[in-house]
Design an enzyme around this catalytic site. Structure first.
Site, PDB file in Angstrom:
ATOM      1  N   CYS A  69       0.871  -1.190   0.000  1.00  0.00           N
ATOM      2  CA  CYS A  69       0.000   0.000   0.000  1.00  0.00           C
ATOM      3  C   CYS A  69       0.902   1.233   0.000  1.00  0.00           C
ATOM      4  O   CYS A  69       1.646   1.437   0.977  1.00  0.00           O
ATOM      5  CB  CYS A  69      -0.895  -0.025   1.240  1.00  0.00           C
ATOM      6  SG  CYS A  69      -1.999   1.388   1.353  1.00  0.00           S
ATOM      7  N   CYS A 205      -4.445   6.426  -4.559  1.00  0.00           N
ATOM      8  CA  CYS A 205      -3.841   5.090  -4.476  1.00  0.00           C
ATOM      9  C   CYS A 205      -2.369   5.257  -4.830  1.00  0.00           C
ATOM     10  O   CYS A 205      -2.046   5.588  -5.985  1.00  0.00           O
ATOM     11  CB  CYS A 205      -4.540   4.132  -5.436  1.00  0.00           C
ATOM     12  SG  CYS A 205      -3.859   2.465  -5.418  1.00  0.00           S
TER      13      CYS A 205
END
Ligand SMILES: N[C@H](CCC[C@H](N)C(=O)O)C(=O)O
Length: 265
Positions: A69, A205
């Site tokens: 992530c 993201c």
């Protein structure tokens, strides 16, 4: 049953928000409950941190376990520095390898530079849906991404995003992009809307921004070796893709929103 009250911190990177806990046995069900924006704290994901030999484990809001992530690792690096890690450079182990992070602090805001590893360009993913064929460049940046530069309306993204995200058995993050004229001295600007695996639409993201930059360079839409501005709904990241190796550098903010205590059953 004994209540397991744990301290958490809520952090966000460009509005992609996470619950950070230390050394807590996490389950898919617990992650789903924590991320629920009505019955829990509310977040796009949970980041479980081991502080000694720094490690980050990621849980998506649906309880799935991605490898990596990008916005999250900036938050974890800033968290470690804010909790007393003396050096400003910290290497964090992840399920997608070790990532070196350099943290700069200004008050309660942090800017973090992350070596995100190498992008690997994959096959073209062709999805037949909504009466047409849709083609995506697959890019692996530790987790999987499907990137398109074809124009799509917001409504089409809401329809097509979940279909593409669930087409491969293991799922995939989906980025819908437009290359725009560069400003402010960056080499190119790419506007991105994201449909994340295991979450849905998010404001940003980090791994997706890296995948988009790598795909743009591979397709000759942006130059290798120069900072690219990847503009997401929650804000922009600076991504540089090295020619040849496709080594990725990501730079962007991280911010602590609040902290508290929560029962993890
Ligand atoms: N949903 C992603 C994980 C979170 C990635 C994103 N929040 C980032 O900043 O990179 C996946 O299932 O691969």
């Amino acid at each position: 049953m004994k209540e397991n009250v744990v301290r958490f911190e809520k952090w966000e990177g460009l509005g992609n928000d996470f619950i950070l806990v230390e050394a807590v046995p996490m389950t898919a069900e617990a992650a789903r409950r924590l991320c629920d924006r009505r019955f829990g704290i509310g977040a796009d994901g949970v980041l479980v941190i081991e502080r000694e030999q720094p490690r980050m484990q990621v849980w998506n809001a649906d309880g799935s376990r991605p490898e990596m992530c990008g916005n999250g690792i900036r938050c974890v690096a800033a968290y470690l520095v804010s909790r007393g890690t003396p050096q400003k450079a910290v290497t964090i182990a992840t399920d997608a390898g070790d990532k070196r992070c350099e943290v700069t602090r200004a008050g309660d805001r942090f800017d973090v530079l992350v070596g995100m590893g190498r992008a690997r360009m994959g096959e073209t993913l062709v999805v037949t849906a909504l009466g047409a064929e849709h083609r995506f460049a697959c890019v692996d940046v530790g987790n999987p991404h499907a990137v398109t530069f074809d124009p799509y309306t917001e409504d089409a993204i809401d329809e097509l995003g979940p279909i593409v995200a669930t087409t491969p058995a293991e799922g995939i993050n989906v980025e819908f992009c437009r290359v725009r004229p560069a400003e402010h001295g960056e080499a190119a600007r790419i506007d991105v809307t994201v449909w994340e695996r295991g979450v849905g639409r998010t404001l940003a993201c980090g791994t997706g921004a890296c995948a988009v930059a790598a795909a743009a360079c591979a397709q000759g839409r942006a130059p290798y070796g120069a900072p690219l501005r990847v503009a997401l709904p929650g804000g922009s990241l600076r991504i540089t893709v090295a020619p040849g190796s496709l080594e990725l550098l990501m730079q962007g903010p991280a911010r602590r929103a609040f902290s508290g205590e929560v029962v993890i059953a």
